[in-house]
Design an enzyme around this catalytic site. Structure first.
Site, PDB file in Angstrom:
ATOM      1  N   GLY A  31       0.789  -1.224   0.000  1.00  0.00           N
ATOM      2  CA  GLY A  31       0.000   0.000   0.000  1.00  0.00           C
ATOM      3  C   GLY A  31       0.822   1.275   0.000  1.00  0.00           C
ATOM      4  O   GLY A  31       0.316   2.340   0.365  1.00  0.00           O
ATOM      5  N   GLU A  98       7.923   4.860  -6.602  1.00  0.00           N
ATOM      6  CA  GLU A  98       9.024   3.965  -6.990  1.00  0.00           C
ATOM      7  C   GLU A  98      10.373   4.670  -6.821  1.00  0.00           C
ATOM      8  O   GLU A  98      11.244   4.636  -7.703  1.00  0.00           O
ATOM      9  CB  GLU A  98       8.852   3.485  -8.440  1.00  0.00           C
ATOM     10  CG  GLU A  98       7.540   2.789  -8.725  1.00  0.00           C
ATOM     11  CD  GLU A  98       7.448   1.394  -8.100  1.00  0.00           C
ATOM     12  OE1 GLU A  98       8.391   0.987  -7.393  1.00  0.00           O
ATOM     13  OE2 GLU A  98       6.434   0.718  -8.318  1.00  0.00           O
ATOM     14  N   CYS A 156       0.783 -17.585   2.747  1.00  0.00           N
ATOM     15  CA  CYS A 156       0.218 -18.120   3.994  1.00  0.00           C
ATOM     16  C   CYS A 156      -0.676 -17.112   4.712  1.00  0.00           C
ATOM     17  O   CYS A 156      -1.245 -17.437   5.746  1.00  0.00           O
ATOM     18  CB  CYS A 156       1.332 -18.587   4.929  1.00  0.00           C
ATOM     19  SG  CYS A 156       2.217 -17.236   5.731  1.00  0.00           S
ATOM     20  N   CYS A 188       7.873 -18.065   4.374  1.00  0.00           N
ATOM     21  CA  CYS A 188       7.565 -18.330   2.966  1.00  0.00           C
ATOM     22  C   CYS A 188       8.638 -17.787   2.030  1.00  0.00           C
ATOM     23  O   CYS A 188       8.765 -18.258   0.891  1.00  0.00           O
ATOM     24  CB  CYS A 188       6.202 -17.750   2.613  1.00  0.00           C
ATOM     25  SG  CYS A 188       4.816 -18.581   3.441  1.00  0.00           S
TER      26      CYS A 188
END
Length: 234
Positions: A31, A98, A156, A188
């Site tokens: 976000g 960015e 997950c 993960c």
């Protein structure tokens, strides 16, 4: 009744607007761009002149600055921030999306903040290898405000602080969305993806073991049990 005439500018007050740098960090899908857009719109409502700068090589959403859920805002594309310095000097608030891709991000933000501008930067703090992305972290000690957002792990559903690349590209700068990257948690991050090759050549998502013999030692622990099971079946 006597009235006191106060000067328009009180003694000791700043003669111009004080600049500041706000940094929004986090993995992909946390976000960051949405938060950047929210902050810029607050200033727009207050009638401040705002300019948003986007990375020119990210052409996924034409010339607009866009979040992953397709909320858009007009933006000025650039590969180097110094190329849009004149346009930036004409604004009171400068948003940069960015920010990790701009090699001159630190110098540009410091100059603009010292010129009285409010500079808001949204950027990845780490690469898919969990290393510092460009020079973006050098902006932290210069900023008045730094926030690190987290995403939801796309494997997950726990809190995710990292970005995991799904493809085999080795370059740091590979622009893409959910087709190329997942936001992941610590556990993960180290799991092998179905599109990633297993073996010594895939070092991006491999945990660092404390001792060279640890991996083989783990396998040896299960050897006696396997032998017993084999004998019992015979």
């Amino acid at each position: 009744m006597n009235y006191i005439n106060l000067p328009t500018v009180l003694p000791g007050s700043p003669s111009k607007t004080r600049g500041q740098i706000q940094v929004i960090l986090g993995p992909m899908f946390s976000g960051k761009s949405t938060e950047l857009m929210r902050r810029v719109r607050r200033f727009q409502i207050a009638q401040n002149k705002c300019l948003v700068i986007k990375y020119a090589k990210d052409t996924r959403y034409s010339s607009s600055f866009s979040t992953h859920d397709r909320n858009t805002m007009d933006a000025l594309p650039a590969c180097l921030l110094r190329d849009v310095a004149q346009e930036a000097l004409g604004a009171a608030v400068i948003g940069i999306d960015e920010g990790q891709f701009f090699p001159d991000i630190v110098e540009f933000c410091e100059v603009m903040a010292n010129a009285g501008k409010t500079v808001i930067v949204a950027a990845l703090d780490g690469t898919f290898q969990r290393k510092a992305f460009g020079s973006i972290l050098n902006l932290v000690p210069l900023a008045e405000s730094v926030v690190k957002l987290t995403a939801v792990c796309m494997e997950c559903f726990r809190e995710a602080a990292y970005t995991k690349r799904l493809g085999l590209e080795k370059e740091v700068e590979v622009i893409g969305g959910a087709d190329k990257y997942h936001s992941v948690c610590r556990v993960c991050y180290f799991k092998k993806s179905s599109v990633q090759p297993a073996g010594p050549d895939n070092k991006e998502n491999c945990p660092v073991l404390g001792q060279p013999g640890e991996a083989s030692a783990v396998r040896k622990l299960f050897a006696p049990q396997q032998v017993l099971q084999h004998n019992s079946t015979n």
